[in-house]
Design an enzyme around this catalytic site. Structure first.
Site, short mmCIF file in Angstrom:
data_model
loop_
_atom_site.label_atom_id
_atom_site.label_comp_id
_atom_site.label_asym_id
_atom_site.label_seq_id
_atom_site.Cartn_x
_atom_site.Cartn_y
_atom_site.Cartn_z
N TYR A 1 -1.98 -10.35 16.06
CA TYR A 1 -1.98 -9.32 15.01
C TYR A 1 -3.25 -8.47 15.10
O TYR A 1 -3.19 -7.24 15.14
CB TYR A 1 -1.87 -9.99 13.64
CG TYR A 1 -2.11 -9.07 12.47
CD1 TYR A 1 -1.16 -8.13 12.07
CD2 TYR A 1 -3.30 -9.14 11.72
CE1 TYR A 1 -1.39 -7.28 10.99
CE2 TYR A 1 -3.53 -8.30 10.64
CZ TYR A 1 -2.57 -7.37 10.28
OH TYR A 1 -2.80 -6.53 9.21
N VAL B 1 0.84 -1.20 0.00
CA VAL B 1 0.00 0.00 0.00
C VAL B 1 0.88 1.25 0.00
O VAL B 1 0.60 2.22 -0.71
CB VAL B 1 -0.96 -0.01 1.22
CG1 VAL B 1 -1.76 1.28 1.30
CG2 VAL B 1 -1.90 -1.21 1.13
N TYR C 1 -4.10 2.73 8.63
CA TYR C 1 -4.72 1.55 8.01
C TYR C 1 -4.90 0.44 9.03
O TYR C 1 -4.02 0.21 9.87
CB TYR C 1 -3.88 1.06 6.81
CG TYR C 1 -3.85 2.11 5.74
CD1 TYR C 1 -4.82 2.14 4.75
CD2 TYR C 1 -2.91 3.14 5.78
CE1 TYR C 1 -4.85 3.16 3.81
CE2 TYR C 1 -2.93 4.16 4.84
CZ TYR C 1 -3.90 4.16 3.87
OH TYR C 1 -3.94 5.18 2.95
N ASP D 1 14.08 3.45 11.37
CA ASP D 1 13.55 2.20 11.91
C ASP D 1 12.35 2.55 12.80
O ASP D 1 12.51 3.13 13.87
CB ASP D 1 14.64 1.47 12.70
CG ASP D 1 14.14 0.17 13.28
OD1 ASP D 1 12.93 -0.15 13.12
OD2 ASP D 1 14.95 -0.55 13.90
N ASP E 1 -9.43 -6.31 8.59
CA ASP E 1 -10.60 -7.16 8.86
C ASP E 1 -10.34 -8.08 10.07
O ASP E 1 -11.29 -8.57 10.68
CB ASP E 1 -10.93 -8.00 7.62
CG ASP E 1 -9.72 -8.79 7.12
OD1 ASP E 1 -8.61 -8.20 7.03
OD2 ASP E 1 -9.86 -9.99 6.80
N1 LIG Z 1 -1.58 -7.34 3.54
C1 LIG Z 1 -2.84 -7.58 3.82
O1 LIG Z 1 -3.44 -8.55 3.34
C2 LIG Z 1 -3.60 -6.66 4.73
C3 LIG Z 1 -4.93 -7.00 5.09
C4 LIG Z 1 -5.63 -6.14 5.92
C5 LIG Z 1 -5.05 -4.98 6.40
N2 LIG Z 1 -3.75 -4.69 6.06
C6 LIG Z 1 -3.17 -3.47 6.60
O2 LIG Z 1 -2.88 -2.60 5.52
C7 LIG Z 1 -1.70 -1.86 5.80
C8 LIG Z 1 -0.71 -2.01 4.65
O3 LIG Z 1 -0.38 -3.39 4.49
P1 LIG Z 1 0.64 -3.88 3.37
O4 LIG Z 1 0.16 -5.19 2.87
O5 LIG Z 1 0.92 -2.78 2.41
O6 LIG Z 1 1.95 -4.11 4.26
P2 LIG Z 1 3.38 -4.63 3.79
O7 LIG Z 1 3.43 -4.79 2.32
O8 LIG Z 1 3.74 -5.79 4.67
O9 LIG Z 1 4.32 -3.39 4.16
C9 LIG Z 1 4.64 -3.09 5.48
C10 LIG Z 1 5.61 -1.93 5.45
O10 LIG Z 1 5.98 -1.62 6.79
C11 LIG Z 1 7.40 -1.46 6.81
N3 LIG Z 1 7.95 -1.75 8.13
C12 LIG Z 1 7.62 -2.76 8.97
N4 LIG Z 1 8.39 -2.71 10.07
C13 LIG Z 1 9.21 -1.62 9.92
C14 LIG Z 1 10.22 -1.02 10.71
N5 LIG Z 1 10.57 -1.52 11.92
N6 LIG Z 1 10.85 0.08 10.25
C15 LIG Z 1 10.52 0.60 9.05
N7 LIG Z 1 9.57 0.08 8.23
C16 LIG Z 1 8.94 -1.02 8.68
C17 LIG Z 1 7.91 -2.46 5.80
O11 LIG Z 1 9.24 -2.15 5.46
P3 LIG Z 1 10.25 -3.27 4.85
O12 LIG Z 1 9.91 -3.33 3.37
O13 LIG Z 1 11.59 -2.73 5.15
O14 LIG Z 1 9.94 -4.56 5.56
C18 LIG Z 1 6.90 -2.23 4.67
O15 LIG Z 1 7.28 -1.11 3.92
C19 LIG Z 1 -1.20 -2.35 7.15
O16 LIG Z 1 -1.69 -1.50 8.15
C20 LIG Z 1 -1.85 -3.71 7.31
O17 LIG Z 1 -2.03 -4.05 8.68
C21 LIG Z 1 -3.03 -5.49 5.23
#
Ligand SMILES: NC(=O)c1ccc[n+]([C@@H]2O[C@H](COP(=O)([O-])OP(=O)(O)OC[C@H]3O[C@@H](n4cnc5c(N)ncnc54)[C@H](OP(=O)(O)O)[C@@H]3O)[C@@H](O)[C@H]2O)c1
Length: 297
Positions: A129, A17, A103, A40, A106
């Site tokens: 989670y 996202v 964000y 970080d 579900d």
């Molecule tokens: N994925 C799903 O199916 C899903 C479903 C429902 C809701 N959501 C929510 O939607 C939002 C976006 O999800 P997404 O799928 O885009 O997530 P994602 O692809 O897993 O990306 C998470 C991001 O957070 C960064 N991050 C995590 N720990 C970090 C740290 N300590 N320092 C700096 N950066 C850090 C990661 O960086 P790195 O690249 O360095 O790891 C990555 O850029 C989140 O709030 C998630 O809870 C996601």
């Protein structure tokens, strides 16, 4: 555009996202999207220093601990990213009159029944989670007046790690696959999330913000993981992707145990957001077709 933000902080810009947000919000001001090496987010002090230095007036926070199963054994790390970080951003935003977009998931809901959840329903997460994400939502509501929280589900994109990309890889490697067919929800395209976010933020720039609070932001329609996989393979074949896969079967959640429990019913009602923005969110099948056609060509 008459007005822009002075400085926009997008956390997690390398994520599904976050990457799309950096593109979708670029017309709204200068974007800061620090990598993990540059900031970080698990380091609260580093986050304070960064905020004080850059003073963003828009903060968009898709960064999260998204490893659902690993969260069961890494509760502290998941709590820092999913609860303490949004609380910290919310306190900064409120104090400095910044707008905060966050964000959620579900997985804050218990997954009972078969009715689409409303934002007013009481959450009851089944996993660490889900618990840490819910506490993050509550912290944002509690600490920051001007915010939006978008709860989404089953996110996929043409980059990053997600179900779509896993299925395409497995479909090329295996001749049979069994996929869970008793968890229901809506696959949701990361680009669509970013574009709808941009629309909501534009309303803020126009001084016509939608009301602060929680909104469901998912594609319309419903399926289960088996149905999602079936649609992926159908589109892959239409795009002439060579697949080894010959047999796709359905299995129950009970037959595919995971460390973290998943909700069976992840249907989310999107009327609140559609009414607030005056839009109709696209159907998941249409979005999947669109994504795969561009990804596979
Ligand atoms: N994925 C799903 O199916 C899903 C479903 C429902 C809701 N959501 C929510 O939607 C939002 C976006 O999800 P997404 O799928 O885009 O997530 P994602 O692809 O897993 O990306 C998470 C991001 O957070 C960064 N991050 C995590 N720990 C970090 C740290 N300590 N320092 C700096 N950066 C850090 C990661 O960086 P790195 O690249 O360095 O790891 C990555 O850029 C989140 O709030 C998630 O809870 C996601």
């Amino acid at each position: 555009m008459s007005k822009t933000f002075k400085s926009i902080l997008v956390t997690g810009g390398s994520g599904q996202v976050g990457y799309e947000l950096c593109r979708a919000l670029s017309a709204f001001g200068s974007i800061l999207a620090p990598s993990r090496d540059e900031l970080d987010l698990s380091d609260a002090n580093a986050v304070d220093v960064y905020l004080a230095k850059h003073q963003p007036d828009l903060i968009v926070n898709p960064a999260a601990w998204t490893a659902v199963d690993a969260a069961e054994t890494h509760q502290n790390e998941a709590t820092r990213l999913n609860t303490a970080l949004p609380a910290q951003l919310a306190k900064y935003a409120d104090k400095h009159n910044a707008y905060l977009v966050h964000y959620s998931t579900d997985y804050v809901y218990a997954g009972t029944g078969d009715k689409p959840w409303l934002e007013s329903d009481t959450p009851a997460p089944l996993s660490v989670y889900g618990q840490t994400k819910l506490a993050g939502d509550q912290a944002v509501v509690h600490h920051c007046k001007n915010h939006l929280i978008f709860r989404t589900s089953w996110v996929y994109a043409d980059r990053g790690n997600n179900f779509l990309k896993t299925m395409l890889k497995l479909g090329e490697q295996r001749d049979s696959l069994n996929i869970v067919n008793d968890q229901f929800g809506a696959p949701t395209n990361a680009r669509m999330i970013a574009q709808v976010t941009a629309l909501a933020i534009y309303r803020k720039l126009l001084n016509q913000p939608i009301e602060s609070g929680v909104y469901h932001l998912v594609n319309n329609g419903v399926t289960n993981w088996y149905g999602f996989a079936e649609a992926i393979f159908k589109q892959a074949r239409l795009n002439n992707l060579p697949l080894k896969l010959d047999k796709l079967g359905g299995i129950s959640t009970a037959e595919f145990p995971t460390p973290a429990a998943r909700p069976a019913n992840s249907r989310l009602n999107v009327s609140k957001l559609e009414n607030a923005l005056g839009i109709k969110l696209p159907n998941w099948q249409q979005q999947l077709e669109y994504t795969l056609n561009s990804y596979l060509k």
